[in-house]
Design a protein around this motif. Structure first.
Motif, PDB file in Angstrom:
ATOM      1  N   ASP A  83       0.814  -1.220   0.000  1.00  0.00           N
ATOM      2  CA  ASP A  83       0.000   0.000   0.000  1.00  0.00           C
ATOM      3  C   ASP A  83       0.848   1.271   0.000  1.00  0.00           C
ATOM      4  N   SER A  84       2.030   1.186  -0.597  1.00  0.00           N
ATOM      5  CA  SER A  84       2.865   2.376  -0.765  1.00  0.00           C
ATOM      6  C   SER A  84       2.649   2.965  -2.155  1.00  0.00           C
ATOM      7  N   TYR A  85       2.883   4.267  -2.283  1.00  0.00           N
ATOM      8  CA  TYR A  85       2.726   4.949  -3.561  1.00  0.00           C
ATOM      9  C   TYR A  85       4.097   5.170  -4.194  1.00  0.00           C
ATOM     10  N   LEU A  86       4.264   4.664  -5.415  1.00  0.00           N
ATOM     11  CA  LEU A  86       5.497   4.939  -6.146  1.00  0.00           C
ATOM     12  C   LEU A  86       5.460   6.358  -6.702  1.00  0.00           C
ATOM     13  N   VAL A 107      -3.691   3.064 -11.034  1.00  0.00           N
ATOM     14  CA  VAL A 107      -5.034   3.577 -10.765  1.00  0.00           C
ATOM     15  C   VAL A 107      -5.236   4.912 -11.471  1.00  0.00           C
ATOM     16  N   ARG A 108      -6.355   5.030 -12.171  1.00  0.00           N
ATOM     17  CA  ARG A 108      -6.716   6.278 -12.836  1.00  0.00           C
ATOM     18  C   ARG A 108      -7.821   6.948 -12.031  1.00  0.00           C
ATOM     19  N   HIS A 109      -7.599   8.199 -11.609  1.00  0.00           N
ATOM     20  CA  HIS A 109      -8.588   8.967 -10.861  1.00  0.00           C
ATOM     21  C   HIS A 109      -9.398   9.801 -11.855  1.00  0.00           C
ATOM     22  N   THR A 110     -10.705   9.593 -11.882  1.00  0.00           N
ATOM     23  CA  THR A 110     -11.538  10.296 -12.844  1.00  0.00           C
ATOM     24  C   THR A 110     -12.007  11.641 -12.290  1.00  0.00           C
ATOM     25  N   ASP A 111     -12.511  12.477 -13.186  1.00  0.00           N
ATOM     26  CA  ASP A 111     -13.031  13.784 -12.770  1.00  0.00           C
ATOM     27  C   ASP A 111     -14.267  13.647 -11.891  1.00  0.00           C
ATOM     28  N   THR A 119      -4.670  -1.587 -14.612  1.00  0.00           N
ATOM     29  CA  THR A 119      -4.000  -2.875 -14.732  1.00  0.00           C
ATOM     30  C   THR A 119      -3.219  -3.169 -13.464  1.00  0.00           C
ATOM     31  N   VAL A 120      -2.794  -4.415 -13.346  1.00  0.00           N
ATOM     32  CA  VAL A 120      -1.889  -4.842 -12.283  1.00  0.00           C
ATOM     33  C   VAL A 120      -0.636  -5.384 -12.958  1.00  0.00           C
ATOM     34  N   LEU A 121       0.530  -4.934 -12.495  1.00  0.00           N
ATOM     35  CA  LEU A 121       1.799  -5.307 -13.106  1.00  0.00           C
ATOM     36  C   LEU A 121       2.638  -6.121 -12.133  1.00  0.00           C
ATOM     37  N   ALA A 142       0.557   4.850  -9.077  1.00  0.00           N
ATOM     38  CA  ALA A 142       1.086   3.492  -8.911  1.00  0.00           C
ATOM     39  C   ALA A 142       1.111   3.146  -7.423  1.00  0.00           C
ATOM     40  N   VAL A 143       0.424   2.054  -7.058  1.00  0.00           N
ATOM     41  CA  VAL A 143       0.293   1.637  -5.660  1.00  0.00           C
ATOM     42  C   VAL A 143       0.699   0.171  -5.530  1.00  0.00           C
TER      43      VAL A 143
END
Length: 277
Positions: A83-86, A107-111, A119-121, A142-143
């Motif tokens: 749960d860290s943010y790159l 993760v894409r944050h929408t308006d 996606t998951v990498l 990226a989380v």
């Protein structure tokens, strides 16, 4: 090979030294020599394994040994707990990330205030390559989904490597093409597919990324910790709907839960649902 800095975990899942302190988001550990003039063998081994894994990725596998020795001096290793943010959507593109171990969701944050997991990498895959090339801010956040180790290359260093070694740029182009196809597939799926189709397709994709034989030998376990919130964000639906669909899959014998993981019991059945049949 020049000494480099590495951020190291306490947790044993990555099988690397125990320097991480829970009171800090990370701890920088420098590969210094001991009083006897030798570098810690554990750190040397860890660094060597990390560099070997990166060397085998499509981005660098075409380089000669001589060219690789030139490139490796620009690589930096980092580790992040779950749960860290790159980086965040909108941040300036400072570096390209290559996953050594662990899983990362984009993760894409929408308006409208919604989050969509694009996606998951996993190991060997790139993060942030689109922003690195066009110079615009990162388009997604990226989380880490679990303890994750990455290797980074700054944007300036990567552009210099690409100018010197065109084969690297070719591999990046292939990765950009793959990512573009994935985005097109996601947009199409959100527009025309039913929720159960989207969830079945997401489970099958996660199986390809983090699948392992299930305990007892029946089925394939997705060895990634995913919440119902994650499933909902990956498929553009609500948490409540994701819970209902996953419950229906379990009752139908398609999946089951096991210690926080999802086991896929009927791959053919999920494939049928994903195709809309």
């Amino acid at each position: 090979m020049n000494p480099r800095h590495f951020l190291l975990f306490q947790r044993p899942s990555l099988l690397i030294p125990t320097f991480f302190q829970k009171s800090q988001p990370w701890l920088l550990v420098t590969m210094k020599k001991t009083s006897s003039g030798r570098t810690s063998s554990r750190l040397v081994k860890m660094k060597g394994e990390m560099m070997q894994a990166v060397r085998a990725t499509p981005l660098f596998k075409s380089l000669s040994d001589k060219d690789w020795r030139d490139v490796v001096q620009y690589l930096h290793g980092h580790c992040y707990p779950t749960d860290s943010y790159l980086f965040f959507q909108g941040d300036p593109p400072e570096a390209l990330y290559i996953i050594w171990s662990g899983r990362v969701k984009l993760v894409r944050h929408t308006d409208q205030g919604r989050d969509v997991v694009v996606t998951v990498l996993g190991p060997g895959q790139l993060i942030g390559e689109m922003a690195i090339f066009d110079g615009r801010p990162y388009s997604m956040t990226a989380v880490t989904l679990e303890d994750t180790a990455v290797v980074t290359i700054t944007r300036n260093d990567l552009m210099g490597i690409i100018h010197r070694y065109p084969e690297v740029s070719f591999e990046v182009i292939l990765e950009l093409n793959r990512r573009l196809r994935l985005c097109h597939e996601l947009v199409r799926s959100l527009a025309v597919d039913r929720v159960d189709q989207r969830i079945a397709r997401a489970l099958l994709r996660l199986k390809d990324l983090g699948g392992a034989p299930a305990p007892g030998g029946k089925g394939v376990m997705i060895d990634i910790h995913l919440t119902r919130q994650d499933i909902a964000e990956m498929t553009g639906t609500t948490v409540e709907t994701a819970i209902r669909v996953m419950s229906r899959f379990r009752k139908g014998g398609l999946t089951k839960n096991y210690k926080g993981r999802t086991i896929l019991l009927d791959l053919d059945g999920l494939e049928e649902i994903a195709r809309g049949r």
